[in-house]
Write a protein that holds these residues in place. Structure first.
Motif, PDB file in Angstrom:
ATOM      1  N   GLU A 284       0.783  -1.232   0.000  1.00  0.00           N
ATOM      2  CA  GLU A 284       0.000   0.000   0.000  1.00  0.00           C
ATOM      3  C   GLU A 284       0.819   1.288   0.000  1.00  0.00           C
ATOM      4  O   GLU A 284       0.350   2.318   0.498  1.00  0.00           O
ATOM      5  N   HIS A 317      -8.359  -3.703  -0.452  1.00  0.00           N
ATOM      6  CA  HIS A 317      -7.527  -3.723   0.765  1.00  0.00           C
ATOM      7  C   HIS A 317      -6.417  -2.668   0.693  1.00  0.00           C
ATOM      8  O   HIS A 317      -6.262  -1.867   1.623  1.00  0.00           O
ATOM      9  N   HIS A 321      -6.031   0.955   2.874  1.00  0.00           N
ATOM     10  CA  HIS A 321      -4.885   1.289   3.732  1.00  0.00           C
ATOM     11  C   HIS A 321      -4.562   2.783   3.691  1.00  0.00           C
ATOM     12  O   HIS A 321      -3.900   3.284   4.593  1.00  0.00           O
ATOM     13  N   GLU A 340      -3.553  -3.835   9.856  1.00  0.00           N
ATOM     14  CA  GLU A 340      -3.904  -4.998   9.035  1.00  0.00           C
ATOM     15  C   GLU A 340      -5.251  -5.613   9.431  1.00  0.00           C
ATOM     16  O   GLU A 340      -6.071  -5.922   8.574  1.00  0.00           O
ATOM     17  N   TYR A 401      -3.520 -10.724  10.789  1.00  0.00           N
ATOM     18  CA  TYR A 401      -4.450 -10.287   9.748  1.00  0.00           C
ATOM     19  C   TYR A 401      -5.883 -10.772  10.034  1.00  0.00           C
ATOM     20  O   TYR A 401      -6.789  -9.972  10.219  1.00  0.00           O
TER      21      TYR A 401
HETATM   22 ZN    ZN Z   1      -2.713  -4.881   4.525  1.00  0.00          ZN
END
Ligand code: ZN
Ligand code: B3K
Length: 901
Positions: A284, A317, A321, A340, A401
């Motif tokens: 990211e 995702h 971020h 995360e 995660y």
């Molecule tokens: Zn991530």
């Protein structure tokens, strides 16, 4: 280690490697210097790349304290100066394998300059700056920036970056970094340059540089406040036709984040680059996301529905971020789940919105239960916020995660959507632009809701999966229904002291004999407090004690309880449920997760009963009432087709092995396969009917209708494949479906079904698939993975051939994950009783360790579960772990192997 030379760790030549030291959360200290800005110049070359970095710094305390900079052994230091004055080694600074210590920097403001030479072309670890397919590419999370220059490479040191890139114009026509392009131009000698300025301060792990030959798909997105953002997805020219789905996904994600979380993008440009050689999924970096090409590129002919969904989820995702990770980042790497866990929760919610929410939930729970639970029960068990680590690379785990996302989901379950959003708003109000902790997030959630979440915080600090035991009783006389609950917290290697009870949200419904949910009026818990429920049909019990009971009042008939609806907490639920109750819930539960779960429990009980018979030498006998119950769900037209396909999926061998001590994976596989075959035989006509009725006509579209139909049709085909060895009609059907497939979803489904049985059809199909797709590396991953995961006996020979095949390349992580990772999922061959599968894996880990420590560490993972298996397999796996340890592996592999032994 950034360069793929033989790993020597942090020791001088000739000495025994020192044990890598653990780093502890309790030792956190603020960095004593702040950096106003950082200006970097990269002179990209073929032999070496020179990096010149200039920081404007100041001591936070106003006094001179030693300044520690991180730097990898592969850096060649060419110059170091303060305020223009060169520093002298041994006098002004000390240099070791991993650090550079400036003994007494100025006490006020000063400028620190550093020049390093690096060799990206020799960097096989794909950490720091490296080359992929002739292009420069970077990966700095978590600790890759130190492979580029000496710098305080930690997430709480944030600054504004200006990056000038100089490179050969023909070889590297595209020069990218974070933020906005402010200048570009030609230079002498065929070179050119670009200058990028990122107005947002950021830690070094979010820095990125890309230089090479790319073409871009361009589009625009207008944010809700009217900002027009240029969107670009860069790929190699030959892949330029495969980026439309990624672009659509990006625009959907941007819109969804505005609608659901009121979060808007904050720059005029958002770039994505696809890289073929990449250690994980994607990264990211601020405004310059770098993606593994398998998570960007899709065309109907080369990508499956699964790939399309994955791309959508990961594009989301990484984009999400930008707020949860970049605008608010982590104080230290122990807080990794702050970004995360929260971002996984956000991408799960996005995918639920775009697709079927119950199916997405089932998918996510399957990962938690089959893989995170195993991690939590193994030697690497750690809390969502670990207390110590040796290599942070090893902590990008399912716990951080996926269990982290379950923790976020529990806030949501406890506080409701409105309360959760209030917490998110306060979190950004307080912490925008900061590097913070999971405690800060927790506090924002509590404060915004004016509540105390009590023992909920322990989910962050206690490792291991809680077991929730539930018994129930119905009192006919006073019409009450009671749940007696207790929680057990397992001992884990990271924590010796006794664990305290965690707040467990238990979502519950009571199903009346007519199949409808009963209306719940009030509940009293064992502490005596009574809560009025207000006539809902689902309620969230808050369990806070080790043992606690909850009594529902005014329950007119004896209900069947539906406990832990939507998997409201990541726990192992132990509850006696008869086959009759499970079949009842399978047909009637209004909670689709628990409806699916009832089927899973029913089939798991059956498999374990059959396993006992198998192991005592009896002939296996299918329970026809289970076939009938599954047949009903399969053909229930009131249900979503994709859900029905999921309901027909059996728990994996891995998940089953996790539930019993000293598991024999080969026996489990055999019994599981017997059940699959029996279901196929018992429901053959239904499967054929479904297969024929769900052919999707016309051009492939990754829309919900198409995906659902392909999903149930290919589920039917996969079951029918189980009958092919004794049924010529089915054999012909498989071959026809392979030949006629017009998209990769159908083609892979047919190939998978054919490959379940050894023989000529299998050989021919694999050959023809290879001939068709040998020029498509991403399709070759499927070809490798399918063969690697085969449960046909003796497949190790094929594995050895594939290692030498042109379709394989040990330096490419995707190929390693497909071939080697795929092999570890083969119960029959990886777990072969003679240990040959284990030896094969260890050989590869030892080889990979010299090239790419992060990939090697991931591949050693299957060995960490050795204690789950029978004594003979435990001994064989342990011997391989010892063999790996004896090769003195790099820190990444060392930590995992050491902790396992
Ligand atoms: Zn991530
Ligand atoms: N943050 C990166 C992961 C980096 C892994 C470094 N070993 C991708 C993600 O989670 O979005």
């Amino acid at each position: 280690m950034c360069v793929g030379t033989v790993a020597e760790g942090n020791v001088a030549k000739g000495e025994e490697p020192a044990t890598p030291a653990a780093i502890y959360l309790k030792d956190y200290q603020e960095y004593p210097y702040s950096i106003a800005d950082l200006t970097m110049t990269f002179d990209l070359g073929e032999e070496k790349t020179t990096v010149h970095s200039v920081c404007r710094m100041s001591s936070k305390s106003g006094s001179s304290v030693p300044m520690m900079l991180n730097g990898d052994a592969s850096l060649e230091l060419k110059g170091l100066y303060v305020d223009g004055k060169p520093l002298v080694e041994g006098v002004d600074y000390d240099l070791s394998e991993k650090e550079l210590l400036i003994k007494s920097p100025p006490s006020g403001d000063f400028v620190l300059g550093c020049i390093t030479d690096i060799e990206p072309q020799n960097n096989t670890s794909l950490n720091g700056l490296y080359k992929s397919d002739g292009n420069f590419c970077s990966q700095c999370e978590a600790e890759g920036f130190r492979c580029i220059t000496y710098y305080p490479d930690r997430p709480d040191v944030m600054t504004k970056f200006t990056v000038k890139i100089v490179g050969d114009k023909e070889k590297y026509p595209v020069l990218l970094s974070n933020g906005n392009l402010v200048a570009e131009g030609d230079l002498e000698g065929g070179k050119h340059y670009a200058v990028w300025v990122d107005p947002w301060k950021k830690p070094a792990y979010l820095f990125a540089l890309v230089a090479g030959q790319y073409v871009a798909l361009e589009d625009k997105f207008t944010t809700k406040s009217g900002r027009v953002v240029d969107l670009r997805i860069y790929t190699a020219a030959h892949n330029s036709h495969k980026t439309q789905h990624a672009m659509d996904s990006l625009k959907h994600a941007m819109k969804w984040d505005e609608d659901r979380f009121r979060l808007e993008y904050d720059l005029d440009l958002f770039n994505i680059v696809a890289a073929d050689d990449f250690n994980m999924g994607a990264m990211e970096n601020k405004s310059l996301n770098v993606f593994n090409s398998r998570l960007v590129l899709a065309s109907p002919e080369t990508a499956t529905d699964f790939d399309y969904n994955r791309i959508e989820g990961v594009i989301g995702h990484e984009y999400f971020h930008n707020w949860t990770g970049n605008r608010v980042t982590c104080r230290d790497w122990f807080q990794l789940s702050l970004k995360e866990g929260l971002t996984v929760f956000r991408d799960q919610e996005f995918s639920s919105f775009m697709n079927s929410a119950p199916v997405k939930r089932i998918d996510d729970v399957m990962i938690v239960r089959s893989r995170q639970f195993a991690e939590d029960a193994g030697p690497m068990a750690h809390p969502v916020r670990p207390a110590s680590y040796m290599k942070i690379d090893n902590f990008y785990t399912l716990t951080v995660y996926d269990k982290g996302a379950e923790v976020i989901r529990m806030y949501h379950t406890l506080l409701g959507e409105e309360g959760f959003q209030k917490g998110i708003d306060l979190y950004f109000e307080r912490h925008d632009g900061q590097a913070v902790t999971t405690d800060d997030f927790y506090k924002a959630m509590e404060d915004a809701n004016n509540t105390s979440l009590g023992s909920f915080k322990l989910w962050y600090s206690q490792a291991g999966t809680p077991t929730l035991k539930v018994t129930t009783e119905y009192n006919e006389g006073d019409k009450t229904f009671t749940l007696n609950c207790s929680q057990e917290l397992p001992v884990t290697p990271d924590m010796t002291q006794e664990k305290k009870p965690q707040l467990i949200p238990i979502k519950i419904g009571l199903v009346s004999p007519d199949g409808k949910d009963l209306v719940l009026t009030s509940v009293q818990d064992s502490t005596g407090s009574e809560t009025s429920i207000g006539n809902a049909t689902t309620y969230v019990l808050k369990m806070t004690e080790m043992s606690q009971s909850f009594t529902f009042k005014n329950v007119p008939v004896k209900p069947t309880p539906s406990v832990l609806r939507n998997f409201s907490a990541p726990v192992k639920l132990e509850m006696e449920q008869s086959s009759e109750e499970l079949k009842f819930l399978l047909s009637n539960d209004s909670d689709e997760f628990n409806k699916w779960e009832a089927g899973q429990r029913l089939i798991t009980n059956l498999i374990f009963d059959l396993l006992k018979s198998h192991q005592s030498g009896q002939e296996l006998q299918m329970d026809n009432s289970v076939t009938e119950a599954f047949g009903q769900v399969l053909t229930d037209d009131s249900l979503d087709k994709e859900f029905r396909a999921y309901a027909m999926e059996l728990p994996s061998t891995e998940e089953l092995a996790d539930k019993i001590p000293k598991a024999n994976p080969v026996d489990i596989h055999k019994v599981r396969n017997f059940v699959l075959k029996s279901l196929a035989a018992g429901l053959k006509d239904k499967f054929l009917q479904i297969y024929n009725a769900n052919n999707v006509k016309g051009a492939y579209k990754p829309d919900r209708e198409g995906k659902s139909r392909r999903s149930i049709r290919n589920c039917a085909l996969s079951y029918l494949g189980k009958l092919a060895d004794s049924d010529a009609e089915i054999k012909a059907l498989l071959n026809t479906s392979f030949k006629e497939a017009s998209n990769m979803t159908d083609q892979m489904a047919a190939l998978g079904a054919i490959c379940g049985n050894a023989g000529e059809d299998r050989e021919n199909a694999l050959k023809s698939f290879y001939t068709q797709w040998s020029n498509e590396p991403l399709v070759m991953l499927k070809w490798l993975g399918l063969q690697a995961g085969s449960n046909i006996e003796g497949n190790l020979k094929v594995m050895k051939e594939l290692l030498e095949h042109p379709a394989f390349d040990i330096k490419n992580p995707n190929k390693v994950y497909s071939l080697v990772g795929g092999f570890t999922r083969s119960a029959v061959n990886f777990h072969a009783a003679d240990g040959s599968g284990y030896e094969f894996l260890a050989d590869l880990v030892i080889k990979l360790d010299k090239l790419n420590p992060q990939v090697a560490a991931r591949m050693v993972g299957p060995f960490t579960k050795y204690k789950k298996y029978d004594d003979a397999r435990q001994a064989l796996m342990k011997a391989q772990l010892e063999r790996i340890l004896a090769t003195k592996p790099c820190e990444n592999v060392y930590e995992i192997v050491f902790k396992s032994l």
